[in-house]
Design a protein around this motif. Structure first.
Motif, short mmCIF file in Angstrom:
data_model
loop_
_atom_site.label_atom_id
_atom_site.label_comp_id
_atom_site.label_asym_id
_atom_site.label_seq_id
_atom_site.Cartn_x
_atom_site.Cartn_y
_atom_site.Cartn_z
N VAL A 50 8.08 -1.21 -10.94
CA VAL A 50 7.33 -2.23 -10.20
C VAL A 50 5.91 -2.26 -10.75
O VAL A 50 5.44 -1.29 -11.32
CB VAL A 50 7.30 -1.91 -8.69
N PRO A 51 5.21 -3.39 -10.58
CA PRO A 51 3.80 -3.42 -10.98
C PRO A 51 2.97 -2.57 -10.01
O PRO A 51 2.99 -2.81 -8.80
CB PRO A 51 3.43 -4.91 -10.88
N VAL A 52 2.32 -1.57 -10.54
CA VAL A 52 1.58 -0.64 -9.68
C VAL A 52 0.23 -0.33 -10.30
O VAL A 52 0.09 -0.22 -11.52
CB VAL A 52 2.40 0.65 -9.46
N LYS A 53 -0.76 -0.21 -9.45
CA LYS A 53 -2.11 0.17 -9.87
C LYS A 53 -2.40 1.54 -9.27
O LYS A 53 -2.57 1.68 -8.05
CB LYS A 53 -3.12 -0.87 -9.39
N LEU A 54 -2.44 2.57 -10.13
CA LEU A 54 -2.64 3.93 -9.68
C LEU A 54 -4.12 4.23 -9.44
O LEU A 54 -4.99 3.48 -9.86
CB LEU A 54 -2.07 4.91 -10.70
N GLY A 55 -4.38 5.33 -8.76
CA GLY A 55 -5.76 5.74 -8.49
C GLY A 55 -6.51 4.75 -7.62
O GLY A 55 -7.74 4.68 -7.68
N THR A 56 -5.79 4.03 -6.80
CA THR A 56 -6.39 2.96 -5.99
C THR A 56 -6.24 3.32 -4.51
O THR A 56 -5.15 3.24 -3.95
CB THR A 56 -5.73 1.61 -6.27
N VAL A 57 -7.33 3.75 -3.91
CA VAL A 57 -7.32 4.18 -2.51
C VAL A 57 -7.72 3.00 -1.64
O VAL A 57 -8.86 2.53 -1.67
CB VAL A 57 -8.30 5.35 -2.29
N VAL A 58 -6.78 2.50 -0.86
CA VAL A 58 -7.07 1.37 0.02
C VAL A 58 -7.84 1.88 1.23
O VAL A 58 -7.43 2.84 1.90
CB VAL A 58 -5.76 0.67 0.46
N GLU A 59 -8.95 1.23 1.52
CA GLU A 59 -9.84 1.67 2.58
C GLU A 59 -9.82 0.77 3.80
O GLU A 59 -9.99 1.24 4.93
CB GLU A 59 -11.28 1.76 2.02
N VAL A 69 0.85 -1.19 0.00
CA VAL A 69 0.00 0.00 0.00
C VAL A 69 0.89 1.24 0.00
O VAL A 69 1.53 1.55 1.00
CB VAL A 69 -0.94 0.01 1.22
N GLY A 70 0.94 1.92 -1.13
CA GLY A 70 1.73 3.13 -1.26
C GLY A 70 2.94 2.94 -2.14
O GLY A 70 3.75 2.04 -1.92
N ALA A 71 3.07 3.79 -3.18
CA ALA A 71 4.18 3.69 -4.12
C ALA A 71 5.21 4.79 -3.91
O ALA A 71 5.73 5.37 -4.86
CB ALA A 71 3.65 3.73 -5.56
N GLY A 72 5.51 5.08 -2.65
CA GLY A 72 6.61 5.96 -2.34
C GLY A 72 7.91 5.17 -2.28
O GLY A 72 7.99 4.03 -2.74
N ILE A 73 8.94 5.77 -1.69
CA ILE A 73 10.24 5.10 -1.62
C ILE A 73 10.13 3.77 -0.88
O ILE A 73 10.66 2.74 -1.32
CB ILE A 73 11.28 6.00 -0.95
N ALA A 74 9.44 3.76 0.26
CA ALA A 74 9.32 2.52 1.05
C ALA A 74 8.60 1.43 0.26
O ALA A 74 9.05 0.28 0.23
CB ALA A 74 8.59 2.80 2.35
N GLY A 75 7.49 1.79 -0.38
CA GLY A 75 6.71 0.80 -1.10
C GLY A 75 7.43 0.24 -2.31
O GLY A 75 7.44 -0.97 -2.54
N VAL A 76 8.05 1.12 -3.10
CA VAL A 76 8.76 0.66 -4.29
C VAL A 76 9.98 -0.16 -3.90
O VAL A 76 10.30 -1.18 -4.53
CB VAL A 76 9.14 1.86 -5.18
N THR A 77 10.67 0.25 -2.83
CA THR A 77 11.82 -0.53 -2.37
C THR A 77 11.40 -1.92 -1.92
O THR A 77 12.05 -2.93 -2.27
CB THR A 77 12.53 0.19 -1.20
N ALA A 78 10.32 -2.01 -1.14
CA ALA A 78 9.83 -3.32 -0.70
C ALA A 78 9.46 -4.18 -1.89
O ALA A 78 9.80 -5.37 -1.95
CB ALA A 78 8.62 -3.13 0.22
N ALA A 111 -2.71 5.50 -4.27
CA ALA A 111 -3.91 6.34 -4.34
C ALA A 111 -3.79 7.45 -5.37
O ALA A 111 -4.80 7.82 -6.00
CB ALA A 111 -4.19 6.93 -2.96
N ARG A 112 -2.61 7.98 -5.58
CA ARG A 112 -2.43 9.09 -6.52
C ARG A 112 -2.38 8.57 -7.96
O ARG A 112 -2.39 7.37 -8.19
CB ARG A 112 -1.14 9.85 -6.20
N ASP A 113 -2.26 9.52 -8.87
CA ASP A 113 -2.12 9.15 -10.29
C ASP A 113 -0.65 9.09 -10.71
O ASP A 113 -0.33 9.15 -11.90
CB ASP A 113 -2.89 10.14 -11.18
N ARG A 114 0.24 8.99 -9.74
CA ARG A 114 1.68 8.90 -9.98
C ARG A 114 2.33 8.12 -8.85
O ARG A 114 1.75 7.98 -7.77
CB ARG A 114 2.30 10.30 -10.04
#
Length: 434
Positions: free
Chosen positions: A201-210, A11-20, A36-39
């Motif tokens: 990495v495989p990422v799905k943008l615009g996806t807000v985890v609730e 959950v989250g494509a920042g540095i931590a998420g992409v590194t993991a 969640a964002r478009d980037r």
């Protein structure tokens, strides 16, 4: 390409998420990052559309670059340049009638000595304080300011660096973190360099985890795009999103873990960046990627008694004003034009009103207005530094956590996200993907 039935959802494509994600992928584990964002990037984001040059909205410096694990990652794997910002001398301006009717003047050698004396005294007190014997306290309480030079030293440790005023900053949290004095910048973009080095990495943008449901045999991740299942989840969202339960867990997280996230609130540090006509450089010809500290002129917002700018980064006719803490929160409520005028007025007190005619474009980051950021980075409440590790620890070998807030020595800095992302991935491989 996205993975339909991944072993691990991040959950989250920042540095931590992409590194993991990259670490797991290198060991043959299937992953999917939900952003969640478009980037991608989170609070590490470089773009060139605004000013026509690389512009980092968030992370900017390779702090303690001689120890920073991201230094070699960027320098050796991207071909990007590094710039020794730590070798640049700050420029100081104090109030007093100057040339051309300006309200501020360059500090004298004696005044610079007083500034450096105040900075050194605060630094010495911070490292000399025995937290074990006396207990944690705030940086402000440790050495209350006695004059305007002390106030500047407190602001440099507080709003200008940590994004929160020093009366809320933990001494032990400061003592825990790296600070070698070696500071580098990346002209092609700090965040751009990190993500180029890490790879895709495989990422799905615009996806807000609730909601994350971890009570069954599989973990269910519910988002605005539907529900997916996996064997484990890595959560890399900012602390307040967990603390206020914007992201829900079923069952709820253990009480000690929730208490840890509550003890790590988000600080706020924003940038007000301006691009000028080339004549701007003639107004201050000796500036080239220098910090500038300006004693706040009368008539401007006096929440902070000094203002912080970066002048002519990499020789460009630009400047960036750094606003943190309450001032940044107040400016979030203002429109872009008003925020830009605030930064220009600060510079005009030094360079004269002619600088206003040279302004081309401006931009303010306003991280508080981003619901997926909530600020810049997390600070530790007084006496709660040890809870960074509690927040990081996994739950039931199914829920794993990463982010800058969850690493003691690199807290508030990009390596904290990078290293906890790696750590979460290795723990998954040790305990989940056997």
């Amino acid at each position: 390409m996205t993975v339909t039935n991944p072993d691990v959802i991040i959950v989250g494509a920042g540095i931590a998420g992409v590194t993991a994600a990259r670490t797991l992928m290198q060991h043959g584990v299937s992953v999917l990052v939900l952003e969640a964002r478009d980037r991608i990037g989170g609070r590490a984001y470089t773009e060139q559309e605004t000013f026509g040059v690389p512009y980092d909205h968030g992370c900017t410096w390779l702090h303690s670059a001689d120890e920073n694990p991201l230094s070699s990652l960027i320098r050796d794997q991207t071909g990007y340049d590094t710039f020794d910002f730590g070798a640049r001398e700050p420029i100081y301006f104090v109030q007093g009638q100057g040339e051309g009717g300006r309200g501020a003047r360059r500090a004298t050698e004696q005044e610079i000595q007083e500034i450096e004396k105040a900075e050194d005294a605060l630094y010495d007190d911070l490292w000399a304080y025995d937290v074990v014997t006396h207990g944690d306290t705030s940086i402000h309480n440790l050495r209350p300011p006695k004059n305007k030079w002390d106030e500047l030293a407190q602001l440099r440790k507080g709003p200008f660096e940590a994004g929160v005023h020093s009366d809320r900053l933990s001494v032990i949290d400061y003592q825990t973190q790296y600070e070698t004095g070696t500071e580098w910048m990346v002209p092609q973009g700090f965040a751009a360099g990190i993500f180029k080095a890490l790879g895709s990495v495989p990422v799905k943008l615009g996806t807000v985890v609730e909601k994350i449901d971890w009570q069954g045999q599989e973990v269910k991740v519910r988002s605005n795009q539907g529900t997916m299942t996996c064997r484990a989840v890595v959560v890399t969202v900012p602390t307040e999103i967990i603390a206020d339960e914007t992201l829900k867990f079923s069952p709820g997280l253990p009480q000690d873990k929730m208490a840890a996230f509550h003890a790590l609130p988000m600080a706020l540090l924003d940038k007000i960046s301006l691009q000028f006509d080339l004549g701007f450089k003639a107004l201050i010809p000796d500036a080239d990627t220098n910090e500038a500290y300006i004693e706040a002129p009368q008539g401007m917002d006096q929440i902070d008694s000094w203002h912080s700018h970066l002048l002519c980064p990499f020789g460009q006719a630009m400047s960036t004003m750094f606003v943190g803490g309450q001032l940044a929160r107040d400016l979030t409520e203002s429109n872009q034009e008003a925020v830009q005028d605030f930064a220009v007025s600060s510079l005009a007190s030094v360079l004269g009103n002619d600088v206003k005619k040279l302004v081309g474009k401006g931009h303010a980051t306003k991280w508080l207005a981003d619901p997926f950021a909530r600020g810049g980075y997390a600070y530790s409440s007084i006496g709660k530094n040890h809870l960074r590790e509690v927040a990081r620890q996994s739950v039931a070998n199914r829920l794993f956590f990463a982010g800058e807030a969850l690493h003691g020595k690199w807290a508030t800095m990009a390596p904290g996200a990078y290293l906890t992302g790696q750590q979460a991935a290795h723990e998954i491989m040790d305990h989940v993907i056997l």
